[in-house]
Each structure stands twice: as structure tokens, then as C-alpha cells.
Write a protein that holds these residues in place. Structure first.
Motif: not given
Length: 259
Positions: A9-12, A43-52
Motif C-alpha cells: 500500500v502506498d499513500a502520501s 498516491a497523492e489522491h488515493f491509498r494505492v494498493v498493488r498486488y501480485d
């Protein structure tokens, strides 16, 4: 039954805890690293969830075959694990197929949808079964060069040899069983009847020079969903998010923050 897929999870730092969530779903033969060009802006606007995707990267590799519903179940389980009732979904190729299936099957969990360089029906099935057999016999390295020819235009491959070599290594790193079983999921998939059930506002992004899923595949998706729009990105083959990252990121952000 869903698998617990690996995710980050990436977020500002100044983003509130209740910020909206966007989930990024990767293509066949890649890991969550494929979305790195998009993460800083999103990530400036959202909680960014990346997954494999299952069978890829650091996610579990159960024996195949897999189905598109298995992959959608994994994505639904991920939404539950990160504690979000409704998320935006962005998926490329196999990731787009997974996102479309979930948006049709569980519309209450999907806010807005972006699908890139994907298809609701990508035959012939035998071609996918043949590729699965090759990978099981010879490993994913056996299909890496052919993949790169579909992923990037000749001009991009000539101008960015380092990126191309990194992509080759990523394909070769994918567990053969995971790659092959996902090929089998694509071979058996037909989402053409699902498209009318997708209620999430949908942006379908095509690479103008994509030999795997040419623009007409995305045009059909945009026309069949209830609220769809097509964008064709010039000078791009199959992995448009990497070949034209600026144009793709701008389009994704505009769609997800609209209205």
C-alpha cells in the motif's frame, strides 16, 4: 476459495486514513512492480494498493488450472483484508479481465473502473493452452522475448534497453506453474455477457500499436458497459502504462477524480 495474495500500500504522508482506495492489478508475466510509473501521482489522491496476481511475484502458486473467478475471488479477498467496502479498480491485460469480472459480479464493491490493453474474449483458446504447455516444459524464460515484442513498440525497445532487460528478467522470474495456470484462465474466459452488468463508470485505454489486444477490443468494452469511454494512446503497444506513462497516468487520474 480466495488466496491471500501479496500486496503493498502506498499513500502520501498527508493523505487521510479514510482516503479513497485504488487497486492496481497486473498483467500476465509481471509483478506489482509494473505499476511503479503510476504510483507517485496516484498516491497523492488515493491509498494505492498493488498486488501480485496468484502465481506471480510473491503471491502463492497453487497448482492450476485457475479460472477468472479464482482471480476475482483473490481480488475480492484483498479488498476485505485492506478493509475497503468500495474501491476503484485499474487493471491491465489479465488484470483488466480480473477487474471486469469483479465489477460485473460484485458491482457494489467497485466505484470506478479503468481497464487497459485487455479484452473480454481473447482467443484462440488453443494458443493459450499451447503457451501454458511450453512454459511448464521449458520455463517462463522461453516466452520472454516473444512477450517483449508484444509489450513494447520497436522504437521503445531501441530507446530503452535497460527497461526492456528489466522486463525480460521479470517475465523469467514468474513461476512456470503460475504463468501457465493463468494462461488457462484466459483460455477459458468469456466476459462478453458480463459487460452489460458493469455499472461502474469505465475508461477503456488501448495502445494504438498493441498487437495483443488491438484498440477494437477496448472499443467493444467501452461500447458494451453502461457508462464507458475509449481512449487510444498513440505510440504504444501492450504495456501502455510503461510505454506512455504520462498519458496513461493523466487519463487514469482524470477518470478516477471526475465528478
Amino acid at each position: 476459495m480466495s488466496l491471500e495474495v501479496h500486496h503493498v500500500v502506498d499513500a502520501s504522508p498527508d493523505l487521510p486514513d479514510d482516503a479513497p482506495v485504488v487497486v492496481l492489478s497486473n498483467s500476465l508475466g509481471t509483478t506489482l512492480a509494473m505499476w511503479e510509473p503510476q504510483v507517485p501521482a496516484l498516491a497523492e489522491h488515493f491509498r494505492v494498493v498493488r498486488y501480485d496476481t496468484r502465481g506471480h511475484g510473491r503471491s502463492p502458486v497453487p497448482p492450476g488450472p485457475y479460472s477468472i473467478d479464482d482471480l476475482a475471488d483473490d481480488l475480492l479477498g484483498l479488498l476485505d483484508r485492506v478493509g475497503v467496502e468500495k474501491a476503484h479498480l485499474v487493471g491491465l491485460s489479465l488484470g483488466g479481465m480480473t477487474a471486469m469480472r469483479l465489477a460485473a459480479r460484485n458491482p457494489e464493491r467497485v466505484d470506478r473502473l479503468v481497464v487497459l490493453c485487455t479484452s473480454a474474449l481473447l482467443g484462440p483458446a488453443q494458443g493459450w493452452l499451447d503457451r501454458a504447455a511450453t512454459v511448464r516444459a521449458e520455463g517462463t524464460g522461453a516466452v520472454a522475448d516473444a512477450s517483449l515484442e508484444r509489450w513494447y513498440t520497436p522504437a521503445f525497445r531501441a530507446a530503452h534497453p535497460g527497461s526492456v532487460e528489466a522486463a525480460r528478467a521479470m517475465v523469467a522470474s514468474i513461476p512456470p506453474e503460475g504463468y501457465a495456470a493463468c494462461c488457462e484462465a484466459i483460455a477459458a474466459m468469456d466476459l462478453t455477457e458480463d459487460l452489460a452488468d458493469i455499472t461502474a463508470p469505465t475508461l477503456a485505454i488501448a495502445g494504438a500499436d498493441d498487437p495483443s489486444t488491438p484498440p477494437e477490443h477496448l472499443e467493444r468494452i467501452a461500447a458494451a458497459v453502461k457508462d464507458g469511454r475509449l481512449l487510444v494512446v498513440p505510440h504504444s503497444a501492450h504495456i501502455a502504462s510503461q510505454e506512455q506513462p504520462g498519458a496513461v497516468t493523466r487519463a487514469v487520474l482524470a477518470h478516477l477524480t471526475a465528478g
